[in-house]
Every structure is written in structure tokens, then in C-alpha cells.
Motif scaffolding. Structure first.
Motif, mmCIF file in Angstrom:
data_model
loop_
_atom_site.group_PDB
_atom_site.id
_atom_site.type_symbol
_atom_site.label_atom_id
_atom_site.label_comp_id
_atom_site.label_asym_id
_atom_site.label_seq_id
_atom_site.Cartn_x
_atom_site.Cartn_y
_atom_site.Cartn_z
ATOM 1 N N VAL A 163 0.839 -1.197 0.000
ATOM 2 C CA VAL A 163 0.000 0.000 0.000
ATOM 3 C C VAL A 163 0.873 1.246 0.000
ATOM 4 O O VAL A 163 0.605 2.217 -0.725
ATOM 5 C CB VAL A 163 -0.978 -0.017 1.200
ATOM 6 C CG1 VAL A 163 -1.616 1.349 1.408
ATOM 7 C CG2 VAL A 163 -2.064 -1.071 0.989
ATOM 8 N N HIS A 167 0.159 3.513 -3.235
ATOM 9 C CA HIS A 167 -0.859 4.528 -2.958
ATOM 10 C C HIS A 167 -0.387 5.890 -3.464
ATOM 11 O O HIS A 167 0.747 6.293 -3.224
ATOM 12 C CB HIS A 167 -1.159 4.597 -1.453
ATOM 13 C CG HIS A 167 -2.463 5.242 -1.167
ATOM 14 N ND1 HIS A 167 -2.647 6.607 -1.221
ATOM 15 C CD2 HIS A 167 -3.666 4.701 -0.836
ATOM 16 C CE1 HIS A 167 -3.896 6.886 -0.931
ATOM 17 N NE2 HIS A 167 -4.547 5.745 -0.682
ATOM 18 N N ARG A 175 -0.686 8.290 -10.045
ATOM 19 C CA ARG A 175 -1.886 7.448 -10.059
ATOM 20 C C ARG A 175 -1.769 6.288 -11.051
ATOM 21 O O ARG A 175 -2.748 5.596 -11.303
ATOM 22 C CB ARG A 175 -3.099 8.306 -10.395
ATOM 23 C CG ARG A 175 -3.303 9.454 -9.409
ATOM 24 C CD ARG A 175 -4.513 10.279 -9.775
ATOM 25 N NE ARG A 175 -5.767 9.653 -9.418
ATOM 26 C CZ ARG A 175 -6.334 9.766 -8.224
ATOM 27 N NH1 ARG A 175 -5.737 10.459 -7.271
ATOM 28 N NH2 ARG A 175 -7.482 9.179 -7.984
ATOM 29 N N GLU A 178 -2.862 2.597 -9.686
ATOM 30 C CA GLU A 178 -4.153 2.411 -9.021
ATOM 31 C C GLU A 178 -4.730 1.015 -9.238
ATOM 32 O O GLU A 178 -5.307 0.425 -8.321
ATOM 33 C CB GLU A 178 -5.151 3.478 -9.492
ATOM 34 C CG GLU A 178 -4.959 4.810 -8.800
ATOM 35 C CD GLU A 178 -6.033 5.820 -9.184
ATOM 36 O OE1 GLU A 178 -6.728 5.610 -10.195
ATOM 37 O OE2 GLU A 178 -6.170 6.822 -8.471
ATOM 38 N N LEU A 181 -2.889 -1.366 -7.022
ATOM 39 C CA LEU A 181 -3.308 -1.153 -5.634
ATOM 40 C C LEU A 181 -4.669 -1.798 -5.373
ATOM 41 O O LEU A 181 -4.867 -2.435 -4.325
ATOM 42 C CB LEU A 181 -3.377 0.349 -5.338
ATOM 43 C CG LEU A 181 -3.849 0.734 -3.929
ATOM 44 C CD1 LEU A 181 -2.881 0.195 -2.880
ATOM 45 C CD2 LEU A 181 -3.987 2.248 -3.803
#
Length: 198
Positions: A163, A167, A175, A178, A181
Motif C-alpha cells: 500500500v 498509494h 496514479r 491504481e 493497488l
């Protein structure tokens, strides 16, 4: 009131059209209904029985006078009427003499690895503690990069590490990770509730 159609009923259950004469002496009708032969089924004959063929009137007369128990003793009749009559016979084993043996399980192709994966799980557990791992458990462990023997502490530690790595708040607003994640979170949630990590 609806008018009912008059249709001649030309069909009878068991009728087999053909050129056979009726087996009743002196009858000129076609024999379209079969009845058992006079001497019963021929012993040792491997083929269809030689039926007698009657016209409708004579097969009705035959059926009216037919007695399944004719010639049986009282003990034989009692045995034939028992509720389990016929069920106590031993089933015939499949013969292999003179024929090829059937295919072995190892000869089958299992493209989804469904049968062999289950067999491996049941016969040789992948965890030293013997707790079973489902296919989903193994897939989630692969997403997190953990070994099958990982415990709950290792699971939490690896989840926190991934994470922090993926993150956006921890890596400068990037991003691009994502999707990864989301997979990590789903894998962790699934493994948290798995019997192997209880």
C-alpha cells in the motif's frame, strides 16, 4: 358450445405395422401386436426374442388370459411379490477379458487444472501447518508476492508495504499504479477471511 372434432383413433399403444400374419389359427388379419413366444425366451440366445404377432382382437384375448404367476409354486409367487424382489441380485462386474483396459485418470487433459489442483490440495497440502489453500487463496498470495506458508503477521506486513508503494498519497500523487493497488487490496481482503489465515 364448441363442436368436438371426430377423429378416428387409428393408433394403439404397441402397434407395429408390417406384413406379418396374425399367429392365431385361422385369422386372416395382420399381426401388428407382439406377444411372448410359446416356449418363453430361448436360453443362451443373444438377440431379440422371437415374438408371436397377433391382430388387435387376438392380442386383447391373449392379454386378458395372461397370468405371470402361472406354473409357479406358492413360495415362488411369494418371493416374486416381495418389495425388494430383483434388487438382491449381485450386479455384473465390468468384464475386461479380451478388451482393452479403460483410460487412466492421467490420460485425461485438464486445461483448467481443476481436477489436478484439487487433488494436489487434498493429497499434499502446500502449507506446513496443513491448512488448505483454495485456488483463490493461491491467486491472492501470488498478487501479494507471498509464499503459501505465510502467516497472518507476514500478510499484514506485506499488505502495508505494498500500500505504501502503490498509494498515490505515498508516492507523490502518481496514479499509474491504481489498478495494482486495487488488486492488492482485494487480495488482502480475501486472504484475511480465508481459513488458512484465521
Amino acid at each position: 358450445m364448441r363442436e368436438r372434432k371426430e377423429r378416428p383413433n387409428t393408433r394403439f399403444h404397441g402397434r407395429v405395422a408390417g406384413d406379418r400374419p396374425c399367429a392365431a389359427p385361422g385369422c386372416a388379419e395382420a399381426g401388428e401386436f407382439r406377444a411372448p413366444p410359446l416356449d418363453g425366451a430361448a436360453g443362451g440366445y443373444d438377440g431379440p426374442p422371437a415374438f408371436r404377432w397377433f391382430c388387435l382382437d387376438h392380442v386383447r384375448a391373449f392379454n386378458a388370459g395372461y397370468n405371470y404367476f402361472e406354473g409357479m409354486s406358492a413360495e415362488e409367487i411369494h418371493a416374486a411379490q416381495r418389495p425388494i424382489a430383483g434388487w438382491e441380485r449381485e450386479a455384473r462386474a465390468f468384464a475386461r477379458a479380451g478388451t482393452d483396459a479403460g483410460p487412466r485418470w492421467a490420460d485425461f487433459v485438464d486445461p483448467l487444472d481443476a481436477i489436478s489442483a484439487r487433488f494436489r490440495r487434498e493429497s499434499a497440502p502446500e502449507r506446513k501447518d496443513g491448512k488448505p489453500l483454495s485456488g483463490q487463496d493461491r491467486a491472492s498470495l501470488k498478487v501479494l508476492g507471498l509464499e503459501p506458508d505465510a502467516d497472518r503477521t507476514a500478510l499484514r506486513r506485506r499488505y502495508s508495504e505494498l500500500v505504501r508503494r502503490y498509494h498515490p498519497d505515498r508516492n507523490g500523487g502518481d496514479r499509474s499504479h491504481e489498478n495494482t493497488l486495487a488488486k492488492v487490496i482485494a487480495a488482502y481482503q480475501q486472504l484475511r477471511q480465508a481459513p488458512a489465515f484465521a
